[in-house]
Design a protein around this motif. Structure first.
Motif, short mmCIF file in Angstrom:
data_model
loop_
_atom_site.label_atom_id
_atom_site.label_comp_id
_atom_site.label_asym_id
_atom_site.label_seq_id
_atom_site.Cartn_x
_atom_site.Cartn_y
_atom_site.Cartn_z
N SER A 128 6.79 10.65 2.53
CA SER A 128 5.35 10.63 2.83
C SER A 128 4.22 9.96 2.01
O SER A 128 4.54 10.06 0.80
CB SER A 128 5.00 12.26 3.11
N ARG A 129 3.23 9.53 2.53
CA ARG A 129 2.38 8.80 1.45
C ARG A 129 1.47 9.63 0.50
O ARG A 129 1.40 9.54 -0.37
CB ARG A 129 1.09 8.35 2.46
N SER B 143 1.65 9.41 -3.60
CA SER B 143 0.60 9.44 -4.19
C SER B 143 0.60 10.50 -5.23
O SER B 143 0.36 10.08 -6.57
CB SER B 143 -0.64 9.88 -3.22
N SER C 193 0.84 -1.14 -0.10
CA SER C 193 0.09 -0.12 -0.17
C SER C 193 0.77 1.41 0.05
O SER C 193 1.97 1.15 0.23
CB SER C 193 -0.78 -0.09 1.37
N LEU C 194 0.28 2.29 -0.13
CA LEU C 194 1.11 3.62 -0.20
C LEU C 194 1.73 3.93 1.22
O LEU C 194 3.03 4.35 1.30
CB LEU C 194 0.25 4.98 -0.55
N GLU C 195 1.03 3.41 2.13
CA GLU C 195 1.39 3.36 3.56
C GLU C 195 2.77 2.36 3.90
O GLU C 195 3.57 3.01 4.81
CB GLU C 195 0.42 3.18 4.75
N ALA D 185 5.58 4.01 2.35
CA ALA D 185 6.01 5.25 2.83
C ALA D 185 6.78 4.68 3.91
O ALA D 185 7.85 5.42 4.21
CB ALA D 185 4.87 6.01 3.44
#
Length: 184
Positions: free
Chosen positions: A34-35, A39, A23-25, A28
């Motif tokens: 940072s997420r 993005s 996931s983006l998290e 990160a």
């Protein structure tokens, strides 16, 4: 969306993250970016800086040149100047031109870097630990710190090393640097 190098890079960054099942998290956490920034990069809203691209490559375990090769159109034995992909970091002014891009069946590659005066670029983690580098300073002055050891380079100097830890490229306030980097 136009088919530009920047747009292909944004698409490839998204494909890499999804290919890892992150996931983006999670990315990160892996990259320290940072997420929101991740993005925006994947959507093509912003172009990554040299440092953020370096962090992403370290998270994925691939050299920056390989990532940039993934977004290029094709391979040809002769690489005319006008076909050598160039990437510009809008934040630092760093310009990177792939003189001899990576290709299947070839071990080495050559890139040319231009750093303006007063530039500091730090790569916290090597994208490919153990990779052999030969940096030839063509013009200017550059302090290249490899594994905590600073090397002051002048025009014509060559620094040979294996990547194993952090690196930092720094130019003085009045003079930039132009160099070739051979990666093996």
């Amino acid at each position: 969306m136009l088919d530009t190098l920047s747009n292909r890079l944004a698409k490839r960054l998204n494909e890499l993250r999804q290919g890892h099942g992150w996931s983006l998290e999670q990315l990160a956490d892996q990259s320290g970016i940072s997420r929101a920034t991740l993005s925006r990069m994947e959507n093509g809203d912003v172009s990554p800086t040299a440092e953020t691209l370096g962090r992403l490559c370290a998270a994925y375990g691939l050299p920056m040149s390989r990532l940039l090769m993934m977004v290029e159109d094709s391979f040809d034995p002769k690489v005319p100047f006008e076909k050598q992909p160039e990437w510009h970091d809008p934040e630092s002014g760093f310009t990177r031109r792939s003189v001899s891009p990576p290709a299947t069946g070839l071990s080495g590659e050559v890139m040319e870097g231009h750093l303006p005066p007063g530039t500091v670029i730090t790569y916290d983690t090597p994208p490919k630990p153990g990779q052999e580098h030969h940096l030839i300073l063509l013009d200017g002055g550059l302090t290249l710190t490899v594994d905590g050891i600073a090397h002051a380079l002048s025009g014509g100097d060559c620094l040979r090393y294996h990547l194993s830890g952090p690196t930092q490229f720094e130019t003085g306030p009045k003079r930039g640097a132009r160099y070739l980097l051979v990666l093996i």
